[in-house]
Design a protein around this motif. Structure first.
Motif, PDB file in Angstrom:
ATOM      1  N   GLU A  41      35.576  45.903  39.842  1.00 29.81           N
ATOM      2  CA  GLU A  41      35.340  47.005  38.404  1.00 29.81           C
ATOM      3  C   GLU A  41      34.868  45.285  37.506  1.00 29.81           C
ATOM      4  O   GLU A  41      35.935  44.333  37.496  1.00 29.81           O
ATOM      5  CB  GLU A  41      36.974  46.863  38.080  1.00 29.81           C
ATOM      6  CG  GLU A  41      37.103  47.886  36.685  1.00 29.81           C
ATOM      7  CD  GLU A  41      38.058  47.897  36.595  1.00 29.81           C
ATOM      8  OE1 GLU A  41      39.005  48.501  35.379  1.00 29.81           O
ATOM      9  OE2 GLU A  41      39.055  48.162  37.506  1.00 29.81           O
ATOM     10  N   LYS A  43      34.091  43.531  33.544  1.00 34.21           N
ATOM     11  CA  LYS A  43      35.208  43.728  32.186  1.00 34.21           C
ATOM     12  C   LYS A  43      34.732  44.170  31.068  1.00 34.21           C
ATOM     13  O   LYS A  43      33.133  44.588  31.454  1.00 34.21           O
ATOM     14  CB  LYS A  43      35.144  41.867  31.771  1.00 34.21           C
ATOM     15  CG  LYS A  43      35.786  41.002  32.961  1.00 34.21           C
ATOM     16  CD  LYS A  43      35.971  39.599  32.794  1.00 34.21           C
ATOM     17  CE  LYS A  43      37.118  38.541  33.954  1.00 34.21           C
ATOM     18  NZ  LYS A  43      36.994  39.717  34.996  1.00 34.21           N
ATOM     19  N   GLN A  44      35.523  43.975  30.135  1.00 40.24           N
ATOM     20  CA  GLN A  44      34.772  45.415  28.755  1.00 40.24           C
ATOM     21  C   GLN A  44      33.734  44.938  28.207  1.00 40.24           C
ATOM     22  O   GLN A  44      32.570  45.641  28.071  1.00 40.24           O
ATOM     23  CB  GLN A  44      35.492  45.085  27.609  1.00 40.24           C
ATOM     24  CG  GLN A  44      35.729  46.410  26.352  1.00 40.24           C
ATOM     25  CD  GLN A  44      36.261  45.336  25.182  1.00 40.24           C
ATOM     26  OE1 GLN A  44      37.622  45.521  25.598  1.00 40.24           O
ATOM     27  NE2 GLN A  44      35.883  46.691  24.491  1.00 40.24           N
ATOM     28  N   GLU A  45      32.765  43.589  28.167  1.00 40.53           N
ATOM     29  CA  GLU A  45      32.030  43.222  27.902  1.00 40.53           C
ATOM     30  C   GLU A  45      30.247  42.930  28.645  1.00 40.53           C
ATOM     31  O   GLU A  45      29.157  42.695  28.497  1.00 40.53           O
ATOM     32  CB  GLU A  45      31.653  41.802  26.517  1.00 40.53           C
ATOM     33  CG  GLU A  45      32.486  42.172  25.707  1.00 40.53           C
ATOM     34  CD  GLU A  45      32.834  40.772  24.909  1.00 40.53           C
ATOM     35  OE1 GLU A  45      32.317  40.170  25.322  1.00 40.53           O
ATOM     36  OE2 GLU A  45      33.433  41.144  23.706  1.00 40.53           O
ATOM     37  N   GLN A  46      31.198  43.550  30.086  1.00 37.16           N
ATOM     38  CA  GLN A  46      29.792  43.416  30.922  1.00 37.16           C
ATOM     39  C   GLN A  46      29.045  44.910  32.041  1.00 37.16           C
ATOM     40  O   GLN A  46      30.091  46.007  31.547  1.00 37.16           O
ATOM     41  CB  GLN A  46      31.002  42.578  32.117  1.00 37.16           C
ATOM     42  CG  GLN A  46      30.317  41.316  32.020  1.00 37.16           C
ATOM     43  CD  GLN A  46      31.561  40.939  33.313  1.00 37.16           C
ATOM     44  OE1 GLN A  46      32.265  41.312  34.542  1.00 37.16           O
ATOM     45  NE2 GLN A  46      32.094  39.431  33.173  1.00 37.16           N
ATOM     46  N   SER A  47      27.977  44.408  31.758  1.00 35.69           N
ATOM     47  CA  SER A  47      27.204  46.132  32.260  1.00 35.69           C
ATOM     48  C   SER A  47      26.858  46.358  33.878  1.00 35.69           C
ATOM     49  O   SER A  47      26.862  44.944  33.551  1.00 35.69           O
ATOM     50  CB  SER A  47      26.169  46.173  31.297  1.00 35.69           C
ATOM     51  OG  SER A  47      25.724  45.254  30.723  1.00 35.69           O
ATOM     52  N   GLN A  64      26.531  39.951  30.632  1.00 37.71           N
ATOM     53  CA  GLN A  64      27.361  39.689  29.921  1.00 37.71           C
ATOM     54  C   GLN A  64      26.146  38.872  29.093  1.00 37.71           C
ATOM     55  O   GLN A  64      25.961  37.549  29.301  1.00 37.71           O
ATOM     56  CB  GLN A  64      28.323  39.223  30.796  1.00 37.71           C
ATOM     57  CG  GLN A  64      29.328  38.735  28.998  1.00 37.71           C
ATOM     58  CD  GLN A  64      30.688  38.473  29.897  1.00 37.71           C
ATOM     59  OE1 GLN A  64      30.979  38.220  31.090  1.00 37.71           O
ATOM     60  NE2 GLN A  64      31.778  38.015  28.864  1.00 37.71           N
ATOM     61  N   PRO A 104      32.508  35.407  31.531  1.00 36.51           N
ATOM     62  CA  PRO A 104      32.751  35.174  30.624  1.00 36.51           C
ATOM     63  C   PRO A 104      32.881  34.493  29.332  1.00 36.51           C
ATOM     64  O   PRO A 104      33.303  34.052  28.431  1.00 36.51           O
ATOM     65  CB  PRO A 104      34.051  35.699  31.054  1.00 36.51           C
ATOM     66  CG  PRO A 104      34.221  36.844  31.796  1.00 36.51           C
ATOM     67  CD  PRO A 104      32.764  35.614  32.738  1.00 36.51           C
TER      68      PRO A 104
END
Length: 346
Positions: A41, A43-47, A64, A104
């Motif tokens: 899963e 993190k928010q700023e990862q793709s 990121q 991050p």
């Protein structure tokens, strides 16, 4: 205990992870169901993207982008003066191991980050062979991504056997190289080898353990060759992490490691027979050699060997184990690399 280390065990130690056959021919993709059962899963700023290789296989890349705070306001924007960072994992890991902490961290310092899952690992496709590839094919896959997706020479950061893949890459990286694209290794800004297998491979590590630390040699064999780390929490902790690593974190990473690696990265007997990697002139590339004081896999002599080979003084980080990017004090190694990256710009 030494009596337990038979010639058969020595052979196991020398291969360490597997004894399979390898191919460099085009490799057929597996069905998606054979990827990780539960994707990591992000993190928010990862793709996550799937980069298609010339073979037709897809290679997972976690992305990121770098951000930095302007002095004039708190608004964040991407920075362009920093080289992109490309992370290459080792055995039993995948791109997720960098996405936990280091991506991050470096993104917050203004670096675009790309973590690759080598074939047969993570969410990448697997080849039709019984092993994922060779130093050449893995390095070529990394080079293909860099050539097609990046516009500026990156810094490669490799862990364990990922470090050995990077060593092969830098031995073949040349500017203005007009060759067949299958042999093309774009130039780099630099490379960081983190707890890396030394240029001669893992055989020297194995023999030193065998004769100086027979109990440790037995544990390494059980943990890696026999995959004992997958079922034993204490053995997983001792192999990859510090003694103070909390149980719930060891269990989480143990499960991710089990799901990440569907096949060995190499045929290690053939790999060791083809080593050491070719040397490069000291001035050819900016190189950082980074080790961990509590590394259960790559010992101090292995770290020194890598430093001598490249003519650089290795740095040994205290209070961290082999999985420096996941361990309790993961930021210690990250800060050393960040300081080195800033020096590259001077």
């Amino acid at each position: 205990m030494a009596a337990l280390l038979s010639l058969h065990t020595v052979s196991q130690l020398q291969t360490n992870l597997s004894t399979s056959r390898v191919t460099v021919k085009p490799r057929a993709a597996v069905h998606g169901a054979q990827r990780m059962r539960v994707p990591y899963e992000l993190k928010q700023e990862q793709s996550r993207l799937l980069h298609q290789l010339p073979s037709g296989l897809n290679m997972e890349v976690i992305v990121q982008k770098g951000v930095a705070e302007k002095e004039s306001d708190e608004k964040k924007e991407r920075t362009s003066e920093n080289p992109p960072l490309v992370f290459v994992h080792g055995s039993y890991h995948a791109a997720w191991c960098w996405a936990e902490h280091w991506m991050p961290f470096f993104s917050a310092s203004g670096y675009d980050c790309y973590a690759i899952s080598l074939l047969g690992q993570g969410e990448s496709d697997a080849p039709s062979a019984s092993v994922a590839g060779t130093l050449q094919t893995h390095a070529s896959d990394v080079a293909d991504f860099i050539c097609k997706k990046l516009t500026f020479p990156p810094v490669l950061i490799g862990h364990s056997f990922g470090g050995l893949i990077i060593q092969y890459y830098i031995a073949n990286a040349k500017p203005d190289q007009f060759l067949d694209m299958r042999d093309f290794f774009p130039e780099l800004t630099g490379a960081a080898l983190v707890c890396s297998v030394p240029p001669s491979g893992n055989s020297g590590l194995v023999w030193r353990y065998l004769f100086s630390k027979p109990i440790a040699a037995f544990k390494v064999t059980r943990s890696l060759a026999a995959k004992g780390f997958q079922t034993s929490l204490p053995l997983c902790r001792e192999t990859f992490f510090s003694a103070t690593m909390e149980d719930h974190l060891v269990l989480r990473y143990q499960e991710l490691m089990k799901k990440s690696s569907r096949m060995p990265l190499f045929d290690l007997q053939k790999l060791n027979a083809a080593l050491p990697v070719p040397s490069v002139p000291k001035s050819a590339i900016e190189l950082l050699v980074l080790g961990a004081n509590d590394d259960f896999i790559v010992d101090a002599e292995g770290l020194k060997e890598t430093g001598r080979f490249y003519g650089v003084s290795p740095i040994c980080v205290q209070e961290v184990a082999h999985d420096m990017m996941l361990d309790c004090f993961w930021d210690k190694g990250a800060k050393v690399i960040l300081s080195w990256l800033k020096d590259l710009k001077k």
